[in-house]
Design a protein around this motif. Structure first.
Motif, PDB file in Angstrom:
ATOM      1  N   LEU A  95      64.472  38.750  55.212  1.00  0.00           N
ATOM      2  CA  LEU A  95      63.377  37.928  54.703  1.00  0.00           C
ATOM      3  C   LEU A  95      63.343  37.922  53.181  1.00  0.00           C
ATOM      4  O   LEU A  95      63.030  36.904  52.569  1.00  0.00           O
ATOM      5  CB  LEU A  95      62.040  38.400  55.283  1.00  0.00           C
ATOM      6  N   SER A  96      63.691  39.034  52.567  1.00  0.00           N
ATOM      7  CA  SER A  96      63.789  39.084  51.112  1.00  0.00           C
ATOM      8  C   SER A  96      64.884  38.137  50.622  1.00  0.00           C
ATOM      9  O   SER A  96      64.698  37.403  49.645  1.00  0.00           O
ATOM     10  CB  SER A  96      64.065  40.520  50.663  1.00  0.00           C
ATOM     11  N   SER A  97      66.007  38.132  51.320  1.00  0.00           N
ATOM     12  CA  SER A  97      67.101  37.214  50.976  1.00  0.00           C
ATOM     13  C   SER A  97      66.669  35.763  51.162  1.00  0.00           C
ATOM     14  O   SER A  97      67.003  34.894  50.355  1.00  0.00           O
ATOM     15  CB  SER A  97      68.327  37.492  51.842  1.00  0.00           C
ATOM     16  N   MET A  98      65.908  35.491  52.213  1.00  0.00           N
ATOM     17  CA  MET A  98      65.448  34.126  52.465  1.00  0.00           C
ATOM     18  C   MET A  98      64.463  33.665  51.394  1.00  0.00           C
ATOM     19  O   MET A  98      64.472  32.518  50.986  1.00  0.00           O
ATOM     20  CB  MET A  98      64.812  34.025  53.859  1.00  0.00           C
TER      21      MET A  98
ATOM     22  N   THR B 256      67.913  23.488  56.257  1.00  0.00           N
ATOM     23  CA  THR B 256      68.579  24.384  55.298  1.00  0.00           C
ATOM     24  C   THR B 256      68.181  25.826  55.572  1.00  0.00           C
ATOM     25  O   THR B 256      69.029  26.722  55.639  1.00  0.00           O
ATOM     26  CB  THR B 256      68.214  23.990  53.855  1.00  0.00           C
ATOM     27  N   PHE B 257      66.879  26.050  55.747  1.00  0.00           N
ATOM     28  CA  PHE B 257      66.377  27.394  56.027  1.00  0.00           C
ATOM     29  C   PHE B 257      67.020  27.950  57.291  1.00  0.00           C
ATOM     30  O   PHE B 257      67.506  29.080  57.311  1.00  0.00           O
ATOM     31  CB  PHE B 257      64.849  27.356  56.183  1.00  0.00           C
ATOM     32  N   SER B 258      67.034  27.143  58.343  1.00  0.00           N
ATOM     33  CA  SER B 258      67.571  27.565  59.632  1.00  0.00           C
ATOM     34  C   SER B 258      69.045  27.928  59.533  1.00  0.00           C
ATOM     35  O   SER B 258      69.482  28.951  60.073  1.00  0.00           O
ATOM     36  CB  SER B 258      67.367  26.453  60.661  1.00  0.00           C
ATOM     37  N   PHE B 259      69.807  27.119  58.834  1.00  0.00           N
ATOM     38  CA  PHE B 259      71.239  27.375  58.663  1.00  0.00           C
ATOM     39  C   PHE B 259      71.476  28.706  57.953  1.00  0.00           C
ATOM     40  O   PHE B 259      72.253  29.545  58.416  1.00  0.00           O
ATOM     41  CB  PHE B 259      71.889  26.231  57.881  1.00  0.00           C
ATOM     42  N   ILE B 260      70.791  28.924  56.847  1.00  0.00           N
ATOM     43  CA  ILE B 260      70.985  30.146  56.059  1.00  0.00           C
ATOM     44  C   ILE B 260      70.503  31.366  56.834  1.00  0.00           C
ATOM     45  O   ILE B 260      71.193  32.389  56.901  1.00  0.00           O
ATOM     46  CB  ILE B 260      70.278  30.044  54.692  1.00  0.00           C
ATOM     47  N   TYR B 261      69.315  31.262  57.443  1.00  0.00           N
ATOM     48  CA  TYR B 261      68.771  32.388  58.199  1.00  0.00           C
ATOM     49  C   TYR B 261      69.706  32.774  59.345  1.00  0.00           C
ATOM     50  O   TYR B 261      70.009  33.953  59.535  1.00  0.00           O
ATOM     51  CB  TYR B 261      67.381  32.045  58.737  1.00  0.00           C
TER      52      TYR B 261
END
Length: 79
Positions: free
Chosen positions: A11-14, A36-41
C-alpha cells in the motif's frame, strides 16, 4: 522473525505510484485511473508472493467500487 507486513509495504508503494502518476496538481488527491491502479497493484502483489489471488481480487473489487463513485479514478484515501 520478520516483522515485514507485505500488505502495508504494498500500500505504501501504491501511494507512491499514485503520487507519481497523477495528473492532479501537487498536494491534490493524487487520483489515477482504476485500470492503472489495478495493473500496478496486481503486478506488485504477484511478485511479493505473500498475498493470495483471492485477497488481491477482493481488495481490487472494493477499490473499484470506490473508483466507480469518482469517475473511475482511485484516490489514495480509498485504500
Amino acid at each position: 522473525i520478520s516483522c515485514r507486513n507485505p500488505l502495508q509495504s504494498l500500500l505504501s508503494s501504491m501511494k507512491q505510484a499514485c503520487e507519481i502518476l497523477t495528473r492532479d496538481p501537487e498536494g491534490g488527491a493524487a487520483r489515477i485511473p482504476f485500470e492503472t491502479f489495478s495493473f500496478i497493484y496486481s503486478y506488485l502483489a504477484s511478485i511479493d508472493g505473500e498475498i493470495s489471488e483471492t485477497e488481491i481480487k477482493t481488495f481490487l473489487q472494493g477499490i473499484q467500487e470506490q473508483a466507480d463513485k469518482h469517475s473511475g479514478m482511485v484516490l489514495i484515501r480509498h485504500f
